[in-house]
Design an enzyme around this catalytic site. Structure first.
Site, PDB file in Angstrom:
ATOM      1  N   ASP A  98       0.902  -1.556   0.002  1.00 31.48           N
ATOM      2  CA  ASP A  98       0.385   0.273   0.072  1.00 31.48           C
ATOM      3  C   ASP A  98       1.557   0.959  -0.135  1.00 31.48           C
ATOM      4  O   ASP A  98       2.114   1.540   1.316  1.00 31.48           O
ATOM      5  CB  ASP A  98      -1.167   0.058   0.992  1.00 31.48           C
ATOM      6  CG  ASP A  98      -2.255   0.389   0.990  1.00 31.48           C
ATOM      7  OD1 ASP A  98      -2.981   1.397   0.646  1.00 31.48           O
ATOM      8  OD2 ASP A  98      -3.289  -0.797   1.224  1.00 31.48           O
ATOM      9  N   ASP A 194      -2.971   5.181  -2.450  1.00 36.93           N
ATOM     10  CA  ASP A 194      -4.142   4.546  -1.641  1.00 36.93           C
ATOM     11  C   ASP A 194      -4.447   6.085  -1.881  1.00 36.93           C
ATOM     12  O   ASP A 194      -3.757   7.346  -2.273  1.00 36.93           O
ATOM     13  CB  ASP A 194      -4.092   4.569  -0.010  1.00 36.93           C
ATOM     14  CG  ASP A 194      -4.782   5.459   1.012  1.00 36.93           C
ATOM     15  OD1 ASP A 194      -5.755   4.710   1.083  1.00 36.93           O
ATOM     16  OD2 ASP A 194      -5.170   5.989   1.382  1.00 36.93           O
ATOM     17  N   GLU A 248      -6.684   3.851  -5.711  1.00 32.86           N
ATOM     18  CA  GLU A 248      -7.800   3.794  -5.340  1.00 32.86           C
ATOM     19  C   GLU A 248      -8.016   5.003  -5.679  1.00 32.86           C
ATOM     20  O   GLU A 248      -7.585   6.127  -5.495  1.00 32.86           O
ATOM     21  CB  GLU A 248      -7.817   3.416  -3.785  1.00 32.86           C
ATOM     22  CG  GLU A 248      -9.013   3.100  -3.156  1.00 32.86           C
ATOM     23  CD  GLU A 248      -8.887   3.594  -1.502  1.00 32.86           C
ATOM     24  OE1 GLU A 248     -10.091   3.722  -1.079  1.00 32.86           O
ATOM     25  OE2 GLU A 248      -8.114   4.752  -1.358  1.00 32.86           O
ATOM     26  N   HIS A 320     -11.408  -3.927   3.704  1.00 32.82           N
ATOM     27  CA  HIS A 320     -10.803  -3.317   4.914  1.00 32.82           C
ATOM     28  C   HIS A 320     -11.636  -2.503   5.493  1.00 32.82           C
ATOM     29  O   HIS A 320     -11.798  -1.600   6.361  1.00 32.82           O
ATOM     30  CB  HIS A 320      -9.393  -2.670   5.052  1.00 32.82           C
ATOM     31  CG  HIS A 320      -8.880  -1.535   4.465  1.00 32.82           C
ATOM     32  ND1 HIS A 320      -8.528  -2.091   3.249  1.00 32.82           N
ATOM     33  CD2 HIS A 320      -8.635  -0.634   4.723  1.00 32.82           C
ATOM     34  CE1 HIS A 320      -8.457  -0.445   2.577  1.00 32.82           C
ATOM     35  NE2 HIS A 320      -7.825  -0.109   3.512  1.00 32.82           N
ATOM     36  N   ASP A 321     -12.437  -1.547   4.113  1.00 27.95           N
ATOM     37  CA  ASP A 321     -12.880  -0.296   4.642  1.00 27.95           C
ATOM     38  C   ASP A 321     -14.617  -0.315   4.740  1.00 27.95           C
ATOM     39  O   ASP A 321     -15.296   0.798   4.100  1.00 27.95           O
ATOM     40  CB  ASP A 321     -12.631   0.609   3.289  1.00 27.95           C
ATOM     41  CG  ASP A 321     -11.505   1.496   3.383  1.00 27.95           C
ATOM     42  OD1 ASP A 321     -11.173   1.352   4.450  1.00 27.95           O
ATOM     43  OD2 ASP A 321     -11.074   2.405   2.235  1.00 27.95           O
TER      44      ASP A 321
HETATM   45  C1  GLC Z   1      -7.944   4.605   1.990  1.00 24.21           C
HETATM   46  C2  GLC Z   1      -7.850   3.309   2.838  1.00 24.21           C
HETATM   47  C3  GLC Z   1      -8.702   3.785   4.345  1.00 24.21           C
HETATM   48  C4  GLC Z   1      -8.320   5.070   5.365  1.00 24.21           C
HETATM   49  C5  GLC Z   1      -7.816   6.125   3.905  1.00 24.21           C
HETATM   50  C6  GLC Z   1      -7.192   7.214   4.724  1.00 24.21           C
HETATM   51  O1  GLC Z   1      -9.436   4.966   1.850  1.00 24.21           O
HETATM   52  O2  GLC Z   1      -8.221   2.248   2.057  1.00 24.21           O
HETATM   53  O3  GLC Z   1      -8.348   2.633   4.939  1.00 24.21           O
HETATM   54  O4  GLC Z   1      -8.228   5.294   6.185  1.00 24.21           O
HETATM   55  O5  GLC Z   1      -7.753   5.530   3.041  1.00 24.21           O
HETATM   56  O6  GLC Z   1      -6.496   6.283   4.434  1.00 24.21           O
END
Ligand code: GLC
Ligand code: CA
Length: 545
Positions: A98, A194, A248, A320-321
């Site tokens: 990540d 991310d 992402e 995980h979100d």
């Molecule tokens: C992304 C991650 C998430 C995190 C956010 C801030 O969406 O997947 O888990 O809280 O970014 O880093």
């Protein structure tokens, strides 16, 4: 750059803290991962994506990084990581990391320096202002926090302990490249990047609309003015290696995603879209609405059609979100049936599948008694910020439906105490259903969800049609059935999933009335040829035309 191997792959995502504890302290770690590499390989996946395992105060469980070039001591050492990496490579698993560079932790040495004064080597590493604008953060109140040491406000799109980096500063971009090289030189195979579409902010940081909570600044930081220049710089680093980049892209539209994924300035190989994750919610899962199959299908088809022949999808239904998918789009009562129908609904689309730890055994949401029991900063903030006029019970129900903590409970390996995750009391609640939802149980049951996932991944891997074939959806308005076809050079697959809790009759498309369908897999036993589909029945057929 020839990294097309990712198209044939599928990935397993590890959120390490809850995966497997190897040293008996109740916290998942690299030793635990090492022990389970054989299990991961046995699923039929080809790689692992690690959610952050770097040193972090864990205000956002690793997404607040205080050292980009090390491993958090709770999870192990760099040597432990190298051991995992080498063994993974030896057994044919790639590893992607990540890359979290929209923000750091406020405990990162850069921030500690930056807050000291307005003229030190790090003072422009972050976004400082004398006066905040009206943006709200996504995780914790206003997007600006006053720092008394420096006497200014810093921007944080996420939690207070996650100050946003100033990507307009060339030194910051050099840092990002140096982080990438550090891991690539060690041998990792790429990055999941991310909230990468947030890293370039609009000049002058204009005020957002006052009446749009949480996301009001988004038009000024999503796909910002210099994003593609910065992405091109990072792509160059990747091009020196044989690696992949997956972005992402929260709230990204297909058309803006295509700008990252195609053309001369292509900067990403894939992008995680959010559209299909809103079939039961708006924007964030916090605003809930009943699941509607047509919303799920519409979003999937939109991306399948728009990217066809131009770009490549990243396929997922859990990470995980998000809360667990069976609890959202399926049925906990029909766990195996709905879990396997959901698997079929996305594994055979065009793209690279990502499976999140525990998804393959049908883990489902936890429902904790009080907000005090929750650990995730955004769940706690949502509870304390929205719908305050509702009763505590109602607000807690929203958390049950929406909390990211539901995907962060310890992985259920066995029916034992602590679910075989650890010998010590785990850092977070274990779902009580581990008594019957666990790897051990499903290993021994030929017709378990776990073994169903294995079979599906094998089928996908062995079919050029399922990997590269054209996508076509049938009956998009049908409220119960998701039906699609994949085809390549005369070979076709017809995928049919029922999302109904009752038996439904399925129409066969007119153009397929004459073809001879051969059943490849179904989540119900026996030869399935009737046009009646049992609850959550899913079938995959093959035919030639
Ligand atoms: C992304 C991650 C998430 C995190 C956010 C801030 O969406 O997947 O888990 O809280 O970014 O880093
Ligand atoms: Ca441990």
């Amino acid at each position: 750059m020839n990294n097309e191997w990712y198209k044939r792959m599928s990935f397993y995502q590890i959120w390490i803290r809850s995966f497997k504890d190897g040293n008996g302290d109740g916290i998942g770690d690299l030793k635990g991962v090492y022990e389970k590499l054989g299990y991961i390989k046995s699923l039929g996946v080809d790689g692992i994506w690690f959610s952050p395992i770097y040193p972090s105060p864990k205000a956002d469980y690793g997404y607040d990084i205080s050292d980009y070039k090390n491993i958090d001591p709770e999870y192990g050492t760099l040597d432990d990581f190298k051991k995992v990496l080498n063994e993974a490579h030896r057994i044919g698993l790639k590893i992607i990391m990540d890359l979290v560079v929209n923000h750091t932790s406020d405990e990162h040495p850069w921030f500690k320096e930056s807050r000291k004064s307005r003229n030190n080597p790090y003072s422009d590493y972050y976004i400082w202002r004398d006066k905040p604008n009206n943006w709200n953060s996504l995780f914790e109140g206003k997007a600006w926090e006053y720092d008394s040491e420096r006497g200014q406000y810093y921007l944080h799109i996420f939690a207070k302990k996650q100050p946003d980096l100033n990507m307009d500063n060339p030194k910051v971009r050099e840092e990002v490249k140096s982080i990438m090289r550090f891991w690539l030189d060690m041998g990792v195979d790429g990055f999941r990047e991310d909230v990468i579409n947030f890293i370039s902010k609009a000049e002058g940081l204009p005020d957002g609309l006052p009446f749009v909570p949480a996301v009001n600044g988004m038009p000024y930081y999503k796909d910002g003015p210099h994003i593609h220049e910065y992405m091109a710089e990072f792509r160059k680093v990747c091009e020196e290696y044989d690696c992949i980049q997956i972005g992402e892209g929260p709230m990204t539209t297909v058309s803006s995603a295509l700008k990252y994924l195609t053309g001369e300035n292509k900067s990403l190989d894939m992008m995680f879209s959010f559209d299909h994750m809103m079939a039961d919610c708006f924007y964030t899962e916090y605003e809930h609405r009943p699941f509607k199959l047509y919303r799920y299908k519409k979003a999937l088809s939109k991306w399948q059609y728009a990217l066809a022949g131009k770009a490549w999808n990243a396929l997922y239904i859990e990470n995980h979100d998000h809360p667990r998918i069976i609890s959202r789009y399926g049925s906990e009562k029909l766990r195996y049936e709905s879990g396997s129908a959901l698997a079929v609904s996305f594994l055979f689309l065009q793209g690279t599948p990502f499976i999140y730890q525990g998804q393959e055994i049908g883990m489902s949401n936890i429902r904790l008694r009080s907000i005090e029991n929750y650990a995730d900063v955004s769940s706690i903030n949502n509870f304390n910020s929205y719908h305050l006029k509702e009763s505590i019970e109602k607000r807690l129900k929203r958390i049950h439906l929406s909390s990211r903590d539901s995907s962060r409970t310890p992985m259920q390996w066995t029916a034992d105490k602590y679910a075989g995750f650890s010998t010590h009391e785990p850092w977070f609640y274990v779902n009580r259903n581990h008594a019957y939802v666990n790897v051990d149980e499903e290993e021994h049951n030929e017709s378990s969800l776990l073994n169903f996932y294995r079979k599906c991944l094998q089928i996908r891997k062995n079919s050029r049609t399922l990997i590269y074939g054209k996508y076509k959806e049938y009956f998009p308005k049908d409220p119960y059935i998701y039906m699609y076809e994949r085809s390549l050079e005369g070979m076709h697959y017809l995928i049919i999933c029922s999302f109904a809790k009752h038996t439904v009759k399925v129409r066969i498309p007119k153009n397929l009335a004459e073809v001879k369908l051969k059943l490849v897999i179904s989540n119900y036993a026996g030869l399935r040829h009737s046009t009646y589909f049992a609850p959550y029945e899913a079938r995959v057929y093959r035919f030639r035309k």
